[in-house]
Design an enzyme around this catalytic site. Structure first.
Site, PDB file in Angstrom:
ATOM      1  N   ILE A 556       0.828  -1.222   0.000  1.00 53.17           N
ATOM      2  CA  ILE A 556       0.000   0.000   0.000  1.00 53.17           C
ATOM      3  C   ILE A 556       0.850   1.254   0.000  1.00 53.17           C
ATOM      4  O   ILE A 556       0.342   2.353  -0.102  1.00 53.17           O
ATOM      5  CB  ILE A 556      -0.953   0.038   1.210  1.00 53.17           C
ATOM      6  CG1 ILE A 556      -0.192  -0.221   2.511  1.00 53.17           C
ATOM      7  CG2 ILE A 556      -2.111  -0.895   1.018  1.00 53.17           C
ATOM      8  CD1 ILE A 556      -1.002   0.127   3.741  1.00 53.17           C
ATOM      9  N   GLY A 557       2.148   1.106   0.153  1.00 54.32           N
ATOM     10  CA  GLY A 557       2.967   2.319   0.169  1.00 54.32           C
ATOM     11  C   GLY A 557       4.421   1.964   0.273  1.00 54.32           C
ATOM     12  O   GLY A 557       4.796   0.804   0.451  1.00 54.32           O
ATOM     13  N   ALA A 558       5.229   3.003   0.103  1.00 56.70           N
ATOM     14  CA  ALA A 558       6.670   2.793   0.224  1.00 56.70           C
ATOM     15  C   ALA A 558       7.161   3.665   1.356  1.00 56.70           C
ATOM     16  O   ALA A 558       6.977   4.877   1.339  1.00 56.70           O
ATOM     17  CB  ALA A 558       7.343   3.174  -1.081  1.00 56.70           C
ATOM     18  N   GLY A 559       7.723   3.035   2.361  1.00 60.87           N
ATOM     19  CA  GLY A 559       8.282   3.784   3.483  1.00 60.87           C
ATOM     20  C   GLY A 559       9.745   4.072   3.213  1.00 60.87           C
ATOM     21  O   GLY A 559      10.279   3.726   2.153  1.00 60.87           O
ATOM     22  N   GLU A 560      10.377   4.702   4.190  1.00 64.79           N
ATOM     23  CA  GLU A 560      11.793   5.055   4.055  1.00 64.79           C
ATOM     24  C   GLU A 560      12.665   3.808   3.951  1.00 64.79           C
ATOM     25  O   GLU A 560      13.684   3.785   3.292  1.00 64.79           O
ATOM     26  CB  GLU A 560      12.191   5.871   5.289  1.00 64.79           C
ATOM     27  CG  GLU A 560      13.486   6.598   5.158  1.00 64.79           C
ATOM     28  CD  GLU A 560      13.932   7.181   6.504  1.00 64.79           C
ATOM     29  OE1 GLU A 560      15.110   7.486   6.618  1.00 64.79           O
ATOM     30  OE2 GLU A 560      13.093   7.298   7.432  1.00 64.79           O
ATOM     31  N   GLY A 562      11.416   0.428   3.307  1.00 65.93           N
ATOM     32  CA  GLY A 562      10.916  -0.689   2.521  1.00 65.93           C
ATOM     33  C   GLY A 562       9.422  -0.548   2.309  1.00 65.93           C
ATOM     34  O   GLY A 562       8.827   0.466   2.675  1.00 65.93           O
ATOM     35  N   VAL A 564       5.372  -0.969   2.470  1.00 67.06           N
ATOM     36  CA  VAL A 564       4.354  -1.053   3.520  1.00 67.06           C
ATOM     37  C   VAL A 564       3.215  -1.890   2.937  1.00 67.06           C
ATOM     38  O   VAL A 564       2.794  -1.656   1.806  1.00 67.06           O
ATOM     39  CB  VAL A 564       3.832   0.348   3.912  1.00 67.06           C
ATOM     40  CG1 VAL A 564       2.844   0.244   5.051  1.00 67.06           C
ATOM     41  CG2 VAL A 564       4.986   1.263   4.286  1.00 67.06           C
ATOM     42  N   LYS A 582       5.013  -2.647   8.037  1.00 64.19           N
ATOM     43  CA  LYS A 582       6.171  -1.961   7.452  1.00 64.19           C
ATOM     44  C   LYS A 582       7.317  -2.948   7.421  1.00 64.19           C
ATOM     45  O   LYS A 582       7.614  -3.598   8.434  1.00 64.19           O
ATOM     46  CB  LYS A 582       6.570  -0.770   8.315  1.00 64.19           C
ATOM     47  CG  LYS A 582       5.704   0.427   8.113  1.00 64.19           C
ATOM     48  CD  LYS A 582       6.348   1.634   8.763  1.00 64.19           C
ATOM     49  CE  LYS A 582       5.550   2.876   8.442  1.00 64.19           C
ATOM     50  NZ  LYS A 582       6.223   4.081   8.890  1.00 64.19           N
ATOM     51  N   ASP A 675       8.478  16.361  12.351  1.00 65.11           N
ATOM     52  CA  ASP A 675       8.116  16.148  10.955  1.00 65.11           C
ATOM     53  C   ASP A 675       6.591  16.062  10.820  1.00 65.11           C
ATOM     54  O   ASP A 675       6.067  15.190  10.143  1.00 65.11           O
ATOM     55  CB  ASP A 675       8.781  14.877  10.434  1.00 65.11           C
ATOM     56  CG  ASP A 675       8.785  14.838   8.917  1.00 65.11           C
ATOM     57  OD1 ASP A 675       9.139  13.782   8.358  1.00 65.11           O
ATOM     58  OD2 ASP A 675       8.404  15.842   8.289  1.00 65.11           O
TER      59      ASP A 675
END
Ligand code: AMP
Length: 913
Positions: A556-560, A562, A564, A582, A675
């Site tokens: 569902i997504g790309a984290g810092e 790897g 997600v 994650k 952040d």
């Protein structure tokens, strides 16, 4: 009975186990008879038949019913028998045989003495290897296999067709693979498979204190042998393999990971713990840097740099050069860097020089023993302090430094606690704090601040107040002063506490002194870096999950670090829940793994409705994972962009309220986020907003890359307060600034703050007191709150508690949202909206639509015959609706833009405050 040994025990045949199935008694005899014989001096019984001289023999002998163990589909039949040589009989050569047949018949029940030949299947013809002559008795042993048995039991039968044969014994057995331990996994005893299942797959379990990423498996062959073990179990942290078991590490040894390695001797400068150590903590005064492996040695702090010399070629240029010698003791490290601090003194009062002074190459992270300082004023006294740092300096912040600072520099005060007991209840008091020289001469003082004591009978005489001691900050030079409080009423005394350490991560209390908050014992966030071994911090703050309880479904997504995933978590005894997973991409370094897991160590300390909840972590397997609650609608910025104009202000303010509540919780715990941005807020199905993204790596205090001067990229400029950009003063007050930006993002449905202005332009505008303009349709009260969050003086910004209260009030009286803040379409939609990207008027309708991000309506305009900008300028709101723009947000955006296009005369500087 005496014919066969009555046995049902395991007979070990070279490592396999063979079971005698049953007591074999032959009960049905045709022509066969029981005969007593003497063999090698012992007497025993045989079943024999010897009709060699007669034709067409068909003599049967059948066993009792042999029950079968369900898993034993293949059984072995071992026969001992004697066959007489036909030549030893005279005149029988035509009829005499030297073989007999073995038959079998399956059945689900014992049929007693009922016997029907037709039900039997032939297994084999049995021939002797050695034939018995007149004088010499030869015993043969033959084994045959009966395959594919499937019913509850079976019979064996022997058919004689004219031989002279004596059956001495029949052993019926099946084979098993013995219970065993292989690769630290234990496997149960298993019945060997048959023809149709030559290899039986068996799952095992890791021995006590061992773990494995995949379920350990092995195969049992038809011959009862274990082959091809799959999935290695490894001894857990603090354990090593000793003879098929996991044993605790000996005292003075450690093992930091679940692996096949042996325990290692504790490295230099570490403590030797008792048996079973996971790591060896550093000895007092020694530390590990985050980049140091937890298994490595610990190092000490460097001693102070020596021989600091200031030289100047031309004083009038306001420039001088500082140089020094490296510390005598580097603490055993090679990563020594230096930082320079400048203080400017007028009279007896000194202050940090601040941004005015320039350093070449930099003021921190220096690897050379020199620095140039410029832009100094000729008439002032300056004090320079050079500190030596190493990778472990940050972690030593809790400890007493080993003469790391020159002796002339003293500690400074950052918070105040009142200890007097002579205050009147319900009374306002004014405080001023003043510095006195050691000889009693007065120095600078803070501005006056008002505090109130609680009313009688509630909190006694405690101070209540929300003012900070602005003007009295750590920017005082204490080398010649000590602080003494002077209060504008009689008899009260203030005690100064807490030493300043330039390395410590400063919490909100550095700038805020609110006595009511100070007096309340609050749960405080613990920086995982204060743990020598970040792995221990994870263990402390997060639940370890076995990977078999996690199912990944979709990226569902790309984290810092790897991908997600969305997935499910099913913990034993608990309901299955949807989760976000994650992952850490392969090829990570130990430092990356620790940084990745630090997010879990931080998140695990929080428990609040508006903070993303940590379900747990996977740390004991190669693929580390962080598992959190699943937020169906993903990141807030994306979500709002996708629903542009779809929510009324009331709902948007509700979202902000949630975020503010989460941030209040964090600031109460003295956690500074650094952040905060809409992209780091997640939204669930109920449109609840939760603060996420607690990674540490991006904002390490000692990371020279992280400062704005060397690499602005590390700081999210558009969201960050000016003091945090300028000198890394990250506090809850700088988080409040970011919150103001998030409010703007929310009201603007995910618009990028400051549009396509460059970071440099943003900073310049902020310095010149420009602020973002009100988004379209933004209630005035909400925009006023944003402006408060963006006050230059951080002590004047509201706190998160104030923000929550205000938003709460707005939500309770929706009328307060009715007055809409002034809006200028040219700046609020996208700069510049009155002309094309090069400043010239828009050349086409599509260029204009693209500039306001409404390209999706290009076709509607063309079809309606609106093909020139002149046509556009003549459009009324009704016309826009009629060409098919239905969403209220889009309708407004287009209408406002047209309004802006018509009003070419107004200036663009509307967002000056
Ligand atoms: P992050 O590493 O937090 O920046 O995550 C990268 C992306 O993964 C986010 O922008 C979200 O789109 C998605 N994501 C992360 N955590 C969650 C969650 N708990 N629920 C849903 N989506 C998530």
């Amino acid at each position: 009975v005496s014919l066969f040994a009555i046995m049902r025990c395991c007979i070990l045949l070279e490592g396999q186990c063979a079971y005698l199935l049953t007591l074999l008694v032959c009960v049905v005899l045709f022509q066969w008879e029981v005969t007593q014989r003497t063999l090698n001096g012992s007497q025993f019984y045989t079943y024999s038949v010897c009709n060699v001289g007669e034709r067409e023999q068909d003599n049967w002998l059948r066993t009792t019913f042999i029950q079968r163990r369900p898993s034993a589909s293949r059984v072995f039949v071992e026969l001992q028998f004697i066959v007489r040589d036909c030549n030893s009989f005279d005149g029988t050569s035509l009829t005499c045989k030297e073989t007999f047949n073995l038959f079998t018949s399956e059945s689900d029940a014992d049929v007693g003495t009922t016997f029907r030949k037709g039900q039997f299947k032939k297994v084999a013809t049995i021939a002797p290897d050695e034939i018995t002559s007149k004088n010499e008795l030869r015993i043969n042993t033959e084994t045959r296999v009966v395959e594919n048995l499937s019913r509850k039991g079976f019979y064996l039968a022997f058919q004689d067709i004219g031989a002279c044969v004596a059956l001495l014994s029949t052993r019926v057995y099946y084979k098993t693979c013995l219970a065993t331990v292989k690769s630290l996994a234990s496997f149960p005893e298993t019945v060997a498979g048959g023809e149709n299942q030559a290899l039986r797959e068996v799952s095992g379990a890791c021995v006590v204190n061992a773990v494995s990423e995949e379920l350990p498996r092995i195969y049992c062959t038809v011959d009862g042998e274990w082959v091809v073990p799959v999935g290695q179990c490894q001894c857990n942290l603090g354990y090593e393999e000793v003879k098929d078991a996991c044993q605790e590490c000996q005292p003075g040894f450690f093992k930091a990971a679940a692996s096949g390695d042996k325990c290692e001797l504790c490295p230099a400068n570490t403590q030797r713990l008792d048996s079973g150590a996971l790591f060896c903590p550093c000895l007092d005064g020694f530390y590990r840097a985050p980049t140091d492996p937890p298994s490595g040695p610990c190092s000490g702090l460097p001693s102070a740099p020596r021989d600091l010399v200031a030289t100047t070629t031309q004083l009038s240029t306001g420039k001088l050069h500082l140089s020094w010698s490296p510390p005598e003791d580097t603490g055993g490290r090679t990563d020594i860097t230096y930082s320079v601090e400048c203080q400017r003194c007028e009279g007896n009062v000194c202050q940090l020089c601040g941004e005015k002074v320039r350093y070449e190459p930099a003021s921190t992270g220096l690897t050379d023993n020199k620095v140039s300082v410029s832009e100094l004023d000729a008439h002032l006294n300056y004090t320079f302090t050079v500190e030596a740092h190493s990778g472990v300096s940050l972690f030593a912040s809790q400890a007493t430094p080993r003469s790391n600072r020159p002796p002339s520099t003293s500690a400074l005060t950052t918070s105040l606690h009142y200890t007097g007991d002579d205050l009147a209840p319900g009374t306002a008091y004014l405080f001023r704090v003043q510095a006195l020289g050691s000889d009693g001469s007065p120095g600078g003082s803070s501005i006056e601040e008002q505090f109130e004591t609680s009313p009688e009978g509630t909190e006694g005489k405690r101070l209540r107040g929300r003012k900070s001691f602005t003007g009295f900050t750590q920017e005082w030079n204490l080398s010649n002063f000590y602080f003494k409080n002077i209060c504008l009423f009689q008899g009260a005394s203030l005690k100064t506490t807490r030493k300043r350490n330039s390395h410590s991560r400063q919490g909100p209390e550095d700038t805020y002194f609110s006595s009511s908050e100070q007096l309340k014992p609050l749960k405080t966030y613990v920086d995982p870096h204060t743990y020598e071994d970040p792995n221990i911090a994870v263990l402390k703050f997060a639940t370890e999950i076995h990977p078999s309880h996690i199912t990944k479904q979709k990226v569902i997504g790309a984290g810092e670090f790897g991908e997600v995933y969305r997935g499910n978590l099913k913990m034993p005894g608990r309901k299955e829940v949807a989760v976000a997973i994650k992952t850490l991409k392969p090829g990570y370094t130990e430092k990356q793994r620790q940084d990745f897991l630090s997010e879990a160590s931080i998140m695990g300390q929080f428990s609040h409705q508006n903070i993303i909840r940590l379900e747990g972590v996977v740390t004991k397997f190669k693929h580390a994972m962080i598992v959190t609650e699943y937020m169906e609608n993903g990141a807030l910025d994306r979500y709002l962009k996708d629903h542009d104009g779809e929510f009324p202000s009331f709902q948007l303010v509700g979202m902000m309220h949630g975020i503010a509540a989460g941030m209040k919780y964090l600031s109460d715990m003295s956690y500074v986020h650094r952040d905060l941005a809409a992209r780091n807020i997640l939204v669930n199905n109920n449109l609840e907003c939760k603060v996420s993204d607690f990674g540490l790596s991006r904002v390490l205090e000692d990371d020279p890359e992280g400062t704005y001067t060397t690499s602005g990229g590390k700081i999210p400029i558009r969201w960050t307060a000016p003091e945090a950009i300028a000198y890394r003063k990250f506090t809850s007050a700088s988080d409040v600034w970011s919150f103001g930006i998030v409010m703007w993002e929310v009201m603007a449905f995910g618009e990028r703050p400051y549009w396509d202005m460059s970071n440099h332009e943003v900073m310049k505008a902020i310095n010149e007191a420009f602020r973002l303009p009100a988004p379209m349709d933004c209630p005035s009260t909400v925009y006023q709150l944003m402006l408060q969050c963006w006050l230059q003086d951080r002590s004047k910004r509201p706190r998160f508690g104030d923000i929550v209260n205000l938003l709460d009030k707005l939500l309770r009286s929706p009328d307060s949202l009715k007055i809409i803040a002034d809006f200028d379409p040219r700046v609020s939609i996208r700069l510049p909206s009155t002309s094309g990207s090069d400043g010239s008027p828009f050349r086409s309708v599509s260029e204009w639509l693209e500039s306001i991000k409404m390209s999706q309506y290009s076709e509607n305009f063309t079809c309606a015959g609106v093909v020139t900008m002149d046509h556009v300028l003549q459009m009324k709101n009704e016309d826009i609706k009629n060409i098919g723009v239905r969403l209220p947000g889009h309708l407004k955006r287009i209408a406002y833009s047209i309004l802006g296009l018509k009003d070419q005369t107004s200036t663009l500087s509307v967002f000056a405050v």
